[in-house]
Design a protein around this motif. Sequence first.
Motif, PDB file in Angstrom:
ATOM      1  N   UNK A  48       0.833  -1.207   0.000  1.00  0.00           N
ATOM      2  CA  UNK A  48       0.000   0.000   0.000  1.00  0.00           C
ATOM      3  C   UNK A  48       0.867   1.257   0.000  1.00  0.00           C
ATOM      4  N   UNK A  49       1.967   1.222   0.742  1.00  0.00           N
ATOM      5  CA  UNK A  49       2.858   2.380   0.790  1.00  0.00           C
ATOM      6  C   UNK A  49       3.444   2.674  -0.588  1.00  0.00           C
ATOM      7  N   UNK A  50       3.810   1.610  -1.295  1.00  0.00           N
ATOM      8  CA  UNK A  50       4.397   1.780  -2.628  1.00  0.00           C
ATOM      9  C   UNK A  50       3.388   2.322  -3.618  1.00  0.00           C
ATOM     10  N   UNK A  51       2.184   1.774  -3.608  1.00  0.00           N
ATOM     11  CA  UNK A  51       1.164   2.246  -4.535  1.00  0.00           C
ATOM     12  C   UNK A  51       0.827   3.705  -4.269  1.00  0.00           C
ATOM     13  N   UNK A  52       0.819   4.094  -3.006  1.00  0.00           N
ATOM     14  CA  UNK A  52       0.561   5.484  -2.668  1.00  0.00           C
ATOM     15  C   UNK A  52       1.664   6.384  -3.211  1.00  0.00           C
ATOM     16  N   UNK A  53       2.895   5.923  -3.086  1.00  0.00           N
ATOM     17  CA  UNK A  53       4.025   6.723  -3.578  1.00  0.00           C
ATOM     18  C   UNK A  53       4.031   6.788  -5.096  1.00  0.00           C
ATOM     19  N   UNK A  54       3.604   5.691  -5.756  1.00  0.00           N
ATOM     20  CA  UNK A  54       3.584   5.685  -7.222  1.00  0.00           C
ATOM     21  C   UNK A  54       2.726   6.821  -7.762  1.00  0.00           C
ATOM     22  N   UNK A  55       1.693   7.182  -7.016  1.00  0.00           N
ATOM     23  CA  UNK A  55       0.780   8.237  -7.469  1.00  0.00           C
ATOM     24  C   UNK A  55       1.467   9.593  -7.561  1.00  0.00           C
ATOM     25  N   UNK A  56       2.620   9.728  -6.937  1.00  0.00           N
ATOM     26  CA  UNK A  56       3.352  11.000  -6.977  1.00  0.00           C
ATOM     27  C   UNK A  56       4.439  10.998  -8.045  1.00  0.00           C
ATOM     28  N   UNK A  57       4.705   9.839  -8.657  1.00  0.00           N
ATOM     29  CA  UNK A  57       5.778   9.739  -9.646  1.00  0.00           C
ATOM     30  C   UNK A  57       5.251  10.018 -11.046  1.00  0.00           C
ATOM     31  N   UNK A  58       6.057  10.695 -11.843  1.00  0.00           N
ATOM     32  CA  UNK A  58       5.652  11.015 -13.217  1.00  0.00           C
ATOM     33  C   UNK A  58       6.612  10.459 -14.258  1.00  0.00           C
ATOM     34  N   UNK A  59       7.744   9.938 -13.834  1.00  0.00           N
ATOM     35  CA  UNK A  59       8.734   9.376 -14.750  1.00  0.00           C
ATOM     36  C   UNK A  59       8.493   7.871 -14.885  1.00  0.00           C
ATOM     37  N   UNK A  60       8.140   7.385 -16.088  1.00  0.00           N
ATOM     38  CA  UNK A  60       7.871   5.955 -16.259  1.00  0.00           C
ATOM     39  C   UNK A  60       9.030   5.057 -15.820  1.00  0.00           C
ATOM     40  N   UNK A  61      10.254   5.497 -16.103  1.00  0.00           N
ATOM     41  CA  UNK A  61      11.414   4.686 -15.717  1.00  0.00           C
ATOM     42  C   UNK A  61      11.529   4.581 -14.200  1.00  0.00           C
ATOM     43  N   UNK A  62      11.242   5.672 -13.517  1.00  0.00           N
ATOM     44  CA  UNK A  62      11.291   5.643 -12.051  1.00  0.00           C
ATOM     45  C   UNK A  62      10.195   4.737 -11.498  1.00  0.00           C
ATOM     46  N   UNK A  63       9.035   4.752 -12.125  1.00  0.00           N
ATOM     47  CA  UNK A  63       7.945   3.869 -11.694  1.00  0.00           C
ATOM     48  C   UNK A  63       8.362   2.414 -11.844  1.00  0.00           C
ATOM     49  N   UNK A  64       8.981   2.074 -12.956  1.00  0.00           N
ATOM     50  CA  UNK A  64       9.436   0.695 -13.167  1.00  0.00           C
ATOM     51  C   UNK A  64      10.549   0.329 -12.201  1.00  0.00           C
TER      52      UNK A  64
END
Length: 201
Positions: free
Chosen positions: A77-93
């Motif tokens: 849950x913590x990771x999914x919440x943080x993913x919502x703040x990321x905009x760089x696809x490479x960083x998300x991966x």
Amino acid sequence: MTQPPRSRRAEYAAATQAAIIDAARLLFARNGYFATKVEDIAAEARVAPATVYAVTGGKRGLIRTLVDLWSQAPVIAQTLSRQETLTDPDEILRRTASVVRDMRETYGDIVRLILTTAPHDTELAEDLRVATRRYRDAIEAVAVRLRDVGGLREGMTVAEATDILWFYFGYSGYFTLVDDNGWTYEQAERWLVAQAAAALR
């Protein structure tokens, strides 16, 4: 609001439960689910067999607890919440690969246990189905985020992206590269990110 301190009895009960769960996890991984007896778990945890049943529901309750421990770990849950703040696809991966690696290093023994035991136990097979659904839902959330930030090839659907992400970050990716091929987790993590990025864009 400050929580009242736990009583000595509550602390003892929590410690007893943790000792039983740790003992079951150790013995299930070492000997397998079916070969492990409640008496073995009790001896390892230094409690009476009746306590194992009373506190955790026996082997059945214990393996379900282990499934939940892995598939509902707070880091998800913590990771999914943080993913919502990321905009760089490479960083998300990269973040996805890192968290899956951490999960595999922390809970890999439980995952292996469930995957190898479920085909021989109908109740555990259902537990695995639920756990897999939770896992795939988290992977799908990553696919949705990638779509939202322009990280998917034109025309690729979320369903297709989810399948691709599952191929790399589902059950088999790290197990194949690390366990079967002898790669380090670091090597596997870098390769999985690169291959997933190439497949998605």
